[in-house]
Design a protein around this motif. Structure first.
Motif, short mmCIF file in Angstrom:
data_model
loop_
_atom_site.label_atom_id
_atom_site.label_comp_id
_atom_site.label_asym_id
_atom_site.label_seq_id
_atom_site.Cartn_x
_atom_site.Cartn_y
_atom_site.Cartn_z
N CYS A 35 39.57 46.85 24.41
CA CYS A 35 38.87 45.89 23.56
C CYS A 35 39.25 46.04 22.09
O CYS A 35 38.41 45.89 21.19
CB CYS A 35 37.36 46.02 23.73
SG CYS A 35 36.78 45.47 25.34
N ALA A 156 34.59 47.17 36.77
CA ALA A 156 34.14 45.99 36.03
C ALA A 156 32.65 45.69 36.23
O ALA A 156 32.03 45.09 35.37
CB ALA A 156 34.96 44.78 36.47
N ALA A 159 30.25 46.61 33.34
CA ALA A 159 30.31 45.98 32.02
C ALA A 159 29.03 45.19 31.76
O ALA A 159 28.48 44.55 32.66
CB ALA A 159 31.52 45.05 31.93
N VAL A 164 30.30 40.82 27.36
CA VAL A 164 31.46 40.04 27.80
C VAL A 164 31.34 38.60 27.33
O VAL A 164 32.30 38.00 26.82
CB VAL A 164 31.63 40.12 29.32
CG1 VAL A 164 32.80 39.25 29.78
CG2 VAL A 164 31.82 41.56 29.78
N THR A 211 39.01 37.66 28.12
CA THR A 211 38.02 37.95 29.16
C THR A 211 38.34 37.18 30.44
O THR A 211 38.99 36.14 30.43
CB THR A 211 36.61 37.57 28.68
OG1 THR A 211 36.57 36.19 28.33
CG2 THR A 211 36.21 38.41 27.46
N TYR A 216 39.71 41.44 30.96
CA TYR A 216 38.50 42.21 30.72
C TYR A 216 37.28 41.41 31.15
O TYR A 216 37.13 40.27 30.74
CB TYR A 216 38.36 42.58 29.23
CG TYR A 216 37.14 43.41 28.95
CD1 TYR A 216 37.19 44.79 29.05
CD2 TYR A 216 35.93 42.81 28.63
CE1 TYR A 216 36.06 45.56 28.84
CE2 TYR A 216 34.79 43.58 28.42
CZ TYR A 216 34.86 44.94 28.53
OH TYR A 216 33.74 45.70 28.33
N PRO A 217 36.39 41.94 31.99
CA PRO A 217 36.42 43.30 32.52
C PRO A 217 37.17 43.42 33.84
O PRO A 217 37.60 44.50 34.21
CB PRO A 217 34.94 43.60 32.73
CG PRO A 217 34.32 42.28 33.05
CD PRO A 217 35.09 41.27 32.23
N LEU A 237 38.88 47.17 33.34
CA LEU A 237 37.97 48.27 33.64
C LEU A 237 38.25 48.90 35.00
O LEU A 237 38.05 50.10 35.20
CB LEU A 237 36.52 47.80 33.57
CG LEU A 237 35.98 47.42 32.18
CD1 LEU A 237 34.48 47.20 32.24
CD2 LEU A 237 36.33 48.47 31.14
#
Length: 352
Positions: A35, A156, A159, A164, A211, A216-217, A237
Motif C-alpha cells: 500500500c 485477504a 483486510a 479498502v 484495489t 489489493y487485498p 495479501l
C-alpha cells in the motif's frame, strides 16, 4: 538527491521506476512495501550522497506501474520477477550490476525472494521492518509450524473492508481509524509528527494502491476454522500468507550469502510479536470474538521467527546485523532517516 520517473518495459509490463544519481554510481535498489509506492522512499533519498545510483520501482498494482494481477500461489515471486527484470536494463544499471537491495515490509519479502532467485546479483540486503520469512498470519513457533492446514486467519479476508473502500475512493479525509490518512499516521509511523511536510506525498503513495481481487487485498476463501476465512489464490495479501510465502529454508540455503542488515523499530504496529494486524493477537485482546486460545491459535512471533532464520543464515556462512530503534514504528527510513541512511551506507561500503 531527488528521484526522477522513468517508464521501463520489463517482464511484460511497463514499470514506473524512479532513478537518482549517476549511471555509474554505487547501485542501490529500493523496494517499497504494501500500500505504498516508490515515492515512499523520497524522504530518505534526499539524504543520500550523490555517489549512489538509486533505482526504485513501483511494484505491479502500485504507483504508476501497470496494473497486472498477482498470482498469490507463487508467493511474492510475481513481484520478484518484475524487479529482477530491471537488473539488466541498461538505462537503470550498468552491465552486471550487483546492487545493495533495500526492502521495506512486504518489499523486504520481495528482497528475500530476489536473493533466493538471483543470489549472485545481490551485494547486500537491508531488511526494513520485514515480514517474517514464514509469511504473515497462521503460523506458530520459531520454525513456523502451522496452526491450521488452511491457514485460517491469514490473507485477504483479514483486510478491513472500510479501509479498502476508502483506498479505492482515494479518500484523503482524516475521520475515523480506517481512513488511509489515519492508517498512515497511526500504523506506518509511531509519531505522526515525523511525517512532517511529506505527509501529503506519502498519503499519495497509499492512494496509488489498485484495489480488487487481483491486487489489493485479493480473494478470500471460507474456512471452518476460526476466524472463518482463509487465503485465496489471487492478490497481494494472499501472496505473503504462510500458505504461499515460506522462504526461510531457501534463504538459509542460498549459495552466495551477502551481508544482511535488519532494521526495525520497537514500536512497530505491523510487524512485531504482538502485531495490531495479526488476527490471533487481536483475538487474544477480545477484538475478534471466538478466539480459540493460545493452544488453538497463538499470536505469530514475527520478530522471533525472523531472528531464528537469520541466525541459521549466519550459521550457514552468512552474516547479519540487527538494529533496533527505540520508539520507532514501521518506517525507520522516515522516522529515523539519518540512522537508516548510515546503515545503508555501511552496507554499500562492504560491497566486494
Amino acid at each position: 538527491m531527488e528521484t526522477r520517473q522513468h517508464a521501463v518495459a520489463a517482464n511484460g509490463l511497463t514499470q514506473s521506476v524512479r532513478v537518482a544519481g549517476p549511471s555509474d554510481g554505487v547501485p542501490v535498489l529500493l523496494i517499497h512495501g504494501n500500500c505504498t509506492s516508490a515515492l515512499f522512499w523520497e524522504p530518505l533519498v534526499r539524504r543520500l550522497p550523490g555517489h549512489l545510483r538509486i533505482v526504485a520501482p513501483d511494484l505491479r498494482g502500485f504507483g504508476q506501474t501497470d496494473t497486472a494481477p498477482v498470482d498469490a500461489t507463487r508467493g511474492l515471486a510475481d513481484f520478484a520477477d518484475d524487479v529482477a527484470a530491471l537488473f539488466d536494463v541498461g538505462s537503470l544499471f550498468p552491465a552486471g550490476a550487483e546492487p545493495v537491495v533495500v526492502g521495506h515490509s512486504l518489499g523486504a519479502g520481495v528482497a528475500m525472494q530476489l536473493l533466493v532467485d538471483v543470489p549472485g546479483r545481490v551485494a547486500g540486503l537491508l531488511l526494513e521492518a520485514p515480514i517474517s520469512p514464514y509469511g504473515f498470519g497462521g503460523t506458530r513457533g520459531l520454525e513456523g509450524a502451522l496452526t491450521k492446514p488452511d491457514f485460517a486467519g491469514a490473507g485477504a479476508g483479514t483486510a478491513d473492508p472500510d479501509f479498502v473502500r476508502r483506498l479505492a475512493a482515494k479518500d484523503r479525509d482524516d475521520d475515523g481509524p480506517t481512513s488511509p490518512r489515519a492508517v498512515l499516521r497511526n500504523a506506518y509511523v509511531a509519531d505522526p509528527a515525523t511525517l512532517g511536510d511529506d505527509e501529503e506525498l506519502l498519503l499519495d503513495t497509499l492512494l496509488s494502491t489498485v484495489t480488487g481481487d487481483d491486487n489489493y487485498p485479493g480473494t478470500a476463501e471460507p474456512s471452518a476454522n476460526w476466524p472463518g476465512t482463509a487465503p485465496g489464490g489471487r492478490g497481494v495479501l494472499n501472496a505473503f500468507a504462510p500458505s504461499h510465502f515460506r522462504i526461510a529454508d531457501d534463504l538459509v540455503a542460498v549459495p552466495t550469502k551477502p551481508p544482511i542488515t535488519w532494521v526495525r523499530g520497537d514500536a512497530d504496529a505491523f510487524v512485531s510479536d504482538t502485531s495490531q494486524f495479526d488476527v490471533a493477537h487481536l483475538g487474544s485482546l477480545g477484538v475478534v470474538p471466538g478466539w480459540p486460545g493460545e493452544e488453538g491459535y497463538p499470536p505469530q512471533p514475527m520478530i522471533g521467527q525472523t531472528r531464528a532464520v537469520l541466525e541459521r543464515y549466519a550459521a550457514a556462512g552468512g552474516t547479519y546485523r540487527e538494529v533496533v530503534l527505540t520508539g520507532c514504528g514501521h518506517s525507520p527510513h522516515i522516522e529515523r532517516p539519518a540512522e537508516f541512511a548510515a546503515e545503508l551506507l555501511a552496507l554499500t561500503d562492504r560491497r566486494g
